[in-house]
Design an enzyme around this catalytic site. Structure first.
Site, PDB file in Angstrom:
ATOM      1  N   LYS A  70      87.513  57.083 -47.003  1.00 30.08           N
ATOM      2  CA  LYS A  70      86.467  58.325 -47.592  1.00 30.08           C
ATOM      3  C   LYS A  70      85.348  59.054 -46.694  1.00 30.08           C
ATOM      4  CE  LYS A  70      88.296  56.552 -51.305  1.00 30.08           C
ATOM      5  NZ  LYS A  70      88.415  56.130 -52.799  1.00 30.08           N
TER       6      LYS A  70
ATOM      7  N   HIS B  26      88.804  88.887 -52.158  1.00 28.16           N
ATOM      8  CA  HIS B  26      89.016  87.609 -52.489  1.00 28.16           C
ATOM      9  C   HIS B  26      88.397  88.778 -53.762  1.00 28.16           C
ATOM     10  CE1 HIS B  26      88.657  83.311 -51.691  1.00 28.16           C
ATOM     11  NE2 HIS B  26      89.055  83.608 -50.360  1.00 28.16           N
TER      12      HIS B  26
ATOM     13  N   GLU C 144      90.913  77.872 -57.313  1.00 29.68           N
ATOM     14  CA  GLU C 144      90.525  78.706 -56.879  1.00 29.68           C
ATOM     15  C   GLU C 144      91.472  79.814 -56.303  1.00 29.68           C
ATOM     16  OE1 GLU C 144      89.000  79.498 -51.229  1.00 29.68           O
ATOM     17  OE2 GLU C 144      89.373  77.190 -52.536  1.00 29.68           O
TER      18      GLU C 144
ATOM     19  N   ASP D 149      94.570  59.926 -54.185  1.00 24.85           N
ATOM     20  CA  ASP D 149      92.947  59.909 -53.837  1.00 24.85           C
ATOM     21  C   ASP D 149      91.994  61.453 -53.343  1.00 24.85           C
ATOM     22  OD1 ASP D 149      90.790  59.010 -54.143  1.00 24.85           O
ATOM     23  OD2 ASP D 149      90.554  57.203 -53.755  1.00 24.85           O
TER      24      ASP D 149
END
Length: 600
Positions: A411, A585, A279, A487
């Site tokens: 998660k 951006h 990004e 993770d």
């Protein structure tokens, strides 16, 4: 020759010249100039330049006049269809000049002006023309102009009689990279995998060579699917290091760029923080936040809690029996015995607490334990299994339905993690001087405080957010996780964060803090031992286990995560308050270049 004759001849396709092309010639949007170069009889007489200039001037002058009159009629509420003599004459003259310009230059010329592709596409066409002209001069031989260049022979020919076909981009057939050094034996194995007689997952054990197994699996996959993996790297990864712990059935690896944010001044030390991301603006934004924090003396952090959790679910024949086990587990007199049983499974795992939740005759047991420098999921799972086996003796009617009953919760966004914490619970704060807010962050203390209240607090509450009272904590957490071998899926609960901002020192300065109750990180095990991820951990000074103070490396990594989240929150909120988000951006996250051509 009349003007319309010239226009008609210019608009027709011309035969390609028999002579070699000029390598330095440039493409012109006007077909008239190109054909005039090929045939001197098509050159425009000098008086036509004056006529053309007059027509163009008349066109734009009349257009301006008519638009002005239209605006005046709208303002005065006059009917538009009522025309005065000058207006009628202007409309007729405008139509005549339009017809003349279209007839002389041709419709294609105006389409090329109005529908011109981006600059990089024009550059590609120019490059293609240079290739064609060079090949025509050097090779010369017998192929239609629009035919795709053959990669092997690179030959081109022109038919001096037939018109040149429109130029088309070469049609590329999908090809895949052939693995280097495939032997006859490898070909037999590939054929066996494609035929289904040899399972792909068994290649490592059968061949005894992890890199060779990956190459054979990759080639078999390409042949079986007919799809290319040419852009996926194969070489450069130690396949032995991932066997049995990181990834099964590998065929390559994905490249993710790593940027460095910082220096982040945290608790009196400087850290250069690696961020793996695709990004644009993210690393730059974190850098700006780090700069503001550093110029104001740095940030401070505190680890409030350190405990990984696992929650099995068990079932009994009655709710009363489930409640009996609940009382047994939560009794302080039984904790010492349960703790010794749990701790026997690991040198570092130490049981901290057991909290139970009952649903009818089902019981959920949430174990919490310290795990040293490991993230600790495997460690705590082994300890829980020991306790379950021990409890089975006193509660033989207990049916263990699953070692994880989602009361952990791993998660998944869950209120239990937001309230009780999971992994490392960290709070990080900094005081940003008012002049730094204005000079570095380009906004004001008042604007930041108000926006934080409306966006991060009220807006998130309106959305029913669970642990999402922040601007973009997940961005920072995920980038650091990928870079350091954590993770990435645990970014779900690890990104739980509440960002607070308030004016201090009589409203002159800004106090900003982030509270993150469930940062799940480790510096040993899993992906942390891979070469690239290990290098990033080494950069932070937290590689491996700390033998003098077990768990201190993973706790330090958690504070770095919180510190960079603080920097990211500060920068993004400032960009939003100053209205800079879209502009930045568009500048840094909207590249115009053709990446596929750059990579090739």
């Amino acid at each position: 020759m009349s003007t319309m004759d010239v226009s008609r001849r210019a608009s027709k396709p011309a035969a390609a010249a028999g002579s070699s092309l000029d390598a330095k010639s440039k493409h012109s949007p006007s077909p008239l100039k190109y054909y005039a170069d090929e045939d001197p009889s098509l050159k425009v007489p000098p008086f036509l330049y004056l006529v053309n200039a007059s027509a163009i001037c008349a066109f734009f002058t009349l257009l301006y006049y008519l638009l002005s009159r239209w605006r005046e009629k709208i303002r005065s509420a006059s009917p538009l269809h009522v025309l005065s003599a000058p207006e009628l004459a202007a409309i007729l003259a405008f139509a005549a000049s339009s017809v003349y310009l279209l007839g002389f230059f041709g419709v294609e010329f105006f389409q090329s002006l109005l529908l011109r592709p981006p600059s990089d596409i024009w550059a590609d066409d120019g490059e293609e023309e240079r290739v064609v002209s060079v090949v025509a001069e050097e090779g010369a031989l017998k192929a239609p102009c629009g035919q795709a260049l053959d990669e092997e022979t690179t030959k081109l020919e022109f038919d001096p009689v037939k018109p040149a076909a429109p130029k088309a981009k070469p049609v590329e057939t999908e090809k895949w990279d052939e693995p280097i050094g495939l032997t006859e034996e490898d070909e037999k194995v590939i054929a066996s995998v494609v035929a289904g007689t040899t399972p792909s997952y068994s290649l490592e054990s059968k061949l005894g060579d992890c890199r060779r197994a990956a190459a054979i699996r990759r080639e078999a996959l390409q042949r079986k699917t007919g799809k290319s993996l040419a852009g996926l790297p194969l070489e450069g990864l130690d396949y032995e290091s991932i066997l049995g712990q990181c990834c099964e059935m590998p065929v390559g690896y994905v490249q993710i760029p790593v940027g460095i944010a910082g220096p982040l001044v945290l608790d009196g030390r400087e850290y250069s923080v690696p961020m793996a991301t695709t990004e644009g603006c993210l690393v730059a934004s974190a850098n700006r936040g780090c700069k503001a924090i550093a110029l104001c003396g740095g940030a401070n952090s505190v680890v409030l809690k350190d405990g990984m959790t696992r929650a099995p679910v068990v079932r009994f024949g009655s709710a009363k029996r489930a409640a009996e086990l609940k009382f047994y587990l939560e009794s302080p007199t039984n904790f010492e015995v349960l703790s010794s049983v749990f701790n026997s499974s690991s040198r570092f795992g130490r049981l901290q607490s057991i909290k139970c939740a009952i649903a009818g005759k089902n019981l959920y047991l949430r174990f919490s334990c310290s795990t040293g420098d490991a993230m600790g999921m495997n460690m705590i799972s082994k300890g829980v299994q020991n306790v379950m086996d021990f409890l089975q003796k006193d509660f033989p009617d207990m049916d263990v339905m699953g070692i994880s009953g989602n009361f952990c919760s791993d998660k998944k966004p869950a209120a239990v993690n937001w309230i009780e914490g999971r992994g490392k619970s960290v709070v990080c704060e900094a005081v940003i001087k008012g002049d730094m807010v204005r000079k570095v962050l380009k906004t004001s203390v008042e604007a930041l405080v108000e926006l934080n209240m409306l966006k991060n607090l009220t807006g998130s509450a309106m959305a029913g957010a669970l642990g999402g009272f922040n601007a973009h904590a997940s961005n920072i957490v995920t980038a650091i996780y990928i870079a350091t071998g954590q993770d990435p899926a645990q970014n779900v609960e690890s990104s739980h964060c509440i960002t607070m901002m308030e004016a201090v020192n009589d409203g002159k300065d800004l106090h900003v803090s982030v509270t993150m109750p469930s940062i799940e990180v480790g510096t040993v095990g899993g992906g942390t031992q891979l070469a690239s991820q290990s290098a990033c951990l080494n950069l932070l000074g937290v590689k491996g286990a700390n033998r003098e103070a077990p768990g201190s490396n993973s706790r330090l990594l958690a504070t770095v995560v919180a510190g960079l989240v603080l920097a990211g929150e500060l920068s993004l909120m400032s960009a939003l308050a100053a209205g800079q988000l879209v502009k930045s951006h568009m500048k840094y996250n909207r590249a115009n270049k053709d990446v596929s051509k750059v990579s090739s």
